[in-house]
Design an enzyme around this catalytic site. Structure first.
Site, mmCIF file in Angstrom:
data_model
loop_
_atom_site.group_PDB
_atom_site.id
_atom_site.type_symbol
_atom_site.label_atom_id
_atom_site.label_comp_id
_atom_site.label_asym_id
_atom_site.label_seq_id
_atom_site.Cartn_x
_atom_site.Cartn_y
_atom_site.Cartn_z
ATOM 1 N N GLU A 16 0.799 -1.133 0.033
ATOM 2 C CA GLU A 16 -0.044 0.025 -0.080
ATOM 3 C C GLU A 16 0.746 1.266 0.052
ATOM 4 O O GLU A 16 1.855 1.313 0.744
ATOM 5 C CB GLU A 16 -0.994 -0.096 1.176
ATOM 6 C CG GLU A 16 -1.768 1.440 1.363
ATOM 7 C CD GLU A 16 -2.779 1.268 2.437
ATOM 8 O OE1 GLU A 16 -3.983 0.424 2.259
ATOM 9 O OE2 GLU A 16 -2.565 1.769 3.394
ATOM 10 N N THR A 47 -3.855 4.604 -1.825
ATOM 11 C CA THR A 47 -4.982 5.309 -1.071
ATOM 12 C C THR A 47 -5.599 6.495 -1.549
ATOM 13 O O THR A 47 -4.909 7.176 -2.338
ATOM 14 C CB THR A 47 -4.374 5.594 0.440
ATOM 15 O OG1 THR A 47 -3.529 6.770 0.307
ATOM 16 C CG2 THR A 47 -3.718 4.395 1.164
ATOM 17 N N ARG A 106 -16.059 1.976 2.218
ATOM 18 C CA ARG A 106 -16.894 2.990 2.459
ATOM 19 C C ARG A 106 -16.247 4.416 2.910
ATOM 20 O O ARG A 106 -16.307 5.566 2.429
ATOM 21 C CB ARG A 106 -17.786 2.701 3.654
ATOM 22 C CG ARG A 106 -18.766 3.722 4.080
ATOM 23 C CD ARG A 106 -19.345 3.507 5.715
ATOM 24 N NE ARG A 106 -18.347 3.924 6.587
ATOM 25 C CZ ARG A 106 -18.448 3.755 7.945
ATOM 26 N NH1 ARG A 106 -19.472 3.612 8.505
ATOM 27 N NH2 ARG A 106 -17.289 4.233 8.504
ATOM 28 N N ASP A 108 -13.786 6.684 6.076
ATOM 29 C CA ASP A 108 -14.175 7.289 7.520
ATOM 30 C C ASP A 108 -15.408 8.032 7.315
ATOM 31 O O ASP A 108 -15.387 8.941 6.374
ATOM 32 C CB ASP A 108 -13.116 8.020 7.856
ATOM 33 C CG ASP A 108 -11.753 7.003 8.168
ATOM 34 O OD1 ASP A 108 -12.019 5.909 8.469
ATOM 35 O OD2 ASP A 108 -10.855 7.454 8.010
ATOM 36 N N ALA A 123 -19.860 -0.239 1.629
ATOM 37 C CA ALA A 123 -19.029 -0.648 0.563
ATOM 38 C C ALA A 123 -19.673 -1.462 -0.557
ATOM 39 O O ALA A 123 -19.414 -1.458 -1.335
ATOM 40 C CB ALA A 123 -17.844 -1.041 1.201
ATOM 41 N N HIS A 157 -14.882 -4.117 13.840
ATOM 42 C CA HIS A 157 -14.655 -2.834 13.275
ATOM 43 C C HIS A 157 -15.384 -1.950 14.361
ATOM 44 O O HIS A 157 -16.313 -2.474 15.239
ATOM 45 C CB HIS A 157 -15.663 -2.581 12.247
ATOM 46 C CG HIS A 157 -15.758 -1.345 11.560
ATOM 47 N ND1 HIS A 157 -16.321 -0.304 11.922
ATOM 48 C CD2 HIS A 157 -14.909 -0.982 10.077
ATOM 49 C CE1 HIS A 157 -16.131 0.775 11.231
ATOM 50 N NE2 HIS A 157 -15.290 0.365 10.230
ATOM 51 N N ASP A 166 -19.452 -8.357 11.129
ATOM 52 C CA ASP A 166 -18.312 -8.056 10.147
ATOM 53 C C ASP A 166 -18.231 -9.026 9.351
ATOM 54 O O ASP A 166 -18.130 -8.839 8.013
ATOM 55 C CB ASP A 166 -16.872 -7.691 10.881
ATOM 56 C CG ASP A 166 -17.234 -6.463 11.797
ATOM 57 O OD1 ASP A 166 -17.800 -5.564 11.555
ATOM 58 O OD2 ASP A 166 -16.202 -6.387 12.558
ATOM 59 N N LYS A 173 -20.766 -8.312 0.754
ATOM 60 C CA LYS A 173 -19.604 -7.728 -0.039
ATOM 61 C C LYS A 173 -19.432 -8.725 -1.486
ATOM 62 O O LYS A 173 -19.275 -8.463 -2.553
ATOM 63 C CB LYS A 173 -18.337 -7.263 0.582
ATOM 64 C CG LYS A 173 -18.434 -6.003 1.557
ATOM 65 C CD LYS A 173 -17.320 -5.819 2.054
ATOM 66 C CE LYS A 173 -17.496 -4.666 3.149
ATOM 67 N NZ LYS A 173 -16.081 -4.423 3.658
ATOM 68 N N GLN A 184 -7.876 -5.661 7.374
ATOM 69 C CA GLN A 184 -7.395 -4.410 8.274
ATOM 70 C C GLN A 184 -6.159 -5.064 8.932
ATOM 71 O O GLN A 184 -5.952 -6.150 9.336
ATOM 72 C CB GLN A 184 -8.384 -3.932 9.203
ATOM 73 C CG GLN A 184 -7.950 -2.833 9.859
ATOM 74 C CD GLN A 184 -7.647 -1.765 9.713
ATOM 75 O OE1 GLN A 184 -6.418 -1.645 9.106
ATOM 76 N NE2 GLN A 184 -8.371 -0.623 9.107
#
Length: 304
Positions: A16, A47, A106, A108, A123, A157, A166, A173, A184
């Site tokens: 990333e 990002t 989604r 923040d 999302a 989450h 979750d 999804k 995460q």
């Protein structure tokens, strides 16, 4: 034991990257890209969040990767605060740049309770929109598909009522069209194993790639805990706090990340995603310690 000793099929490798926050940081980001490119990753995620300026910087970084490197960008997309039309336009812009992989999230929520949360609250709706755009642009994509990734949470989450909720969100999804998931950050190897077991029991079939960060900064670790709601590993935090210098802190962070990666591979992980914070050296040390194949083919696709 190295990965190559455990299985014949090579794992995926990805990183990333953050767009430079300031013009003076651009040179260091470009240098990081050059060093990471030498490891031939399958893709690098870029990002996309924050102010309009930061978002423009993300698009510019993607353009640089497409035009000047062999790297395949995985473009982050967030739907919070956006309209369907703005997201539709953004997906089409990304496809037009030649990007063939998207990480749909989604994002923040705004701190201002009066601020708009956008027209797509979750999302999974963004995944569906991406598939709708894809269907209208079959010629541009040469009849192919975009690889759509989503986030998965080894720890609950912070806005979720439960870990099981979750998992159910991850199921939704996949049903909406996700091809793979990236987790995460987490600090206990058992949490990745638990997530995969619960997801498979719930019917999730897509690859779940562990997201690992070589953490070498106490301040960054504490900030990460605030941002994600993931409690820092107490032992890791203590080792970082009592380290004699930055070099020792990096060795500690790399070792901890390598241990997480090895445990995930032992549990059957299909690949490794490294959150680099634009520091290539720690991430490269992790893949060397884990024993990921040094010679990687440049034709490996984004996971789907």
């Amino acid at each position: 034991m190295t990965f190559s000793q455990r299985a014949a099929a090579p794992p995926s490798l990805s990183y990333e990257l953050y767009p430079p926050a300031r013009p003076e940081a651009e040179a260091s980001v470009l240098s990081a890209i050059e060093e990471l490119e030498a490891t031939n990753p399958d893709y690098v995620s870029v990002t996309y969040s924050g102010t309009p300026a930061r978002r423009r910087a993300s698009i510019q970084l993607i353009e640089h990767l497409m035009r000047n490197t062999r790297l395949r960008p995985l473009a982050h997309l967030t739907c919070v605060g956006e309209t369907r039309d703005s997201l539709d336009l953004l997906v089409r812009q990304i496809v037009g740049l030649g990007v063939r992989g998207v990480l749909a999230m989604r994002g923040d929520l705004p701190q201002d309770p009066e601020a708009s949360r956008g027209e797509l609250p979750f999302a999974r709706y963004l995944v569906e929109l991406i598939r709708e755009v894809e269907a209208r642009h079959g010629a541009t994509l040469a009849g192919g598909r975009l690889a759509v990734g989503v986030a998965a949470y080894p720890n609950r989450h912070p806005e979720s009522p439960s870990f099981q909720h979750d998992v159910e969100v991850l199921v939704s999804k996949e049903r909406s069209g996700a091809d793979f998931a990236i987790t995460q950050v987490y600090f206990d190897p058992a949490h990745y194993v638990r997530l995969v077991a619960a997801a498979r029991a719930a019917g999730v079939t897509i690859p779940i790639i562990p997201g690992v960060i070589p953490m070498s900064s106490v301040r960054r670790l504490e900030r990460l805990a605030v941002m994600t709601g993931v409690r820092p590993d107490a032992a890791l935090l203590h080792r970082l706090e009592t380290a004699s210098d930055d070099a020792e802190r990096q060795r500690i962070g790399v070792k901890a990340a390598a241990e997480l990666a090895r445990a995930a591979f032992d549990a059957g992980a299909p690949g490794l995603h490294l959150y680099t914070f634009n520091d290539p050296h720690a991430s490269i040390e992790v893949i060397e310690q884990v024993g990921l194949p040094a010679a990687r083919t440049l034709s490996t696709p984004v996971p789907a």
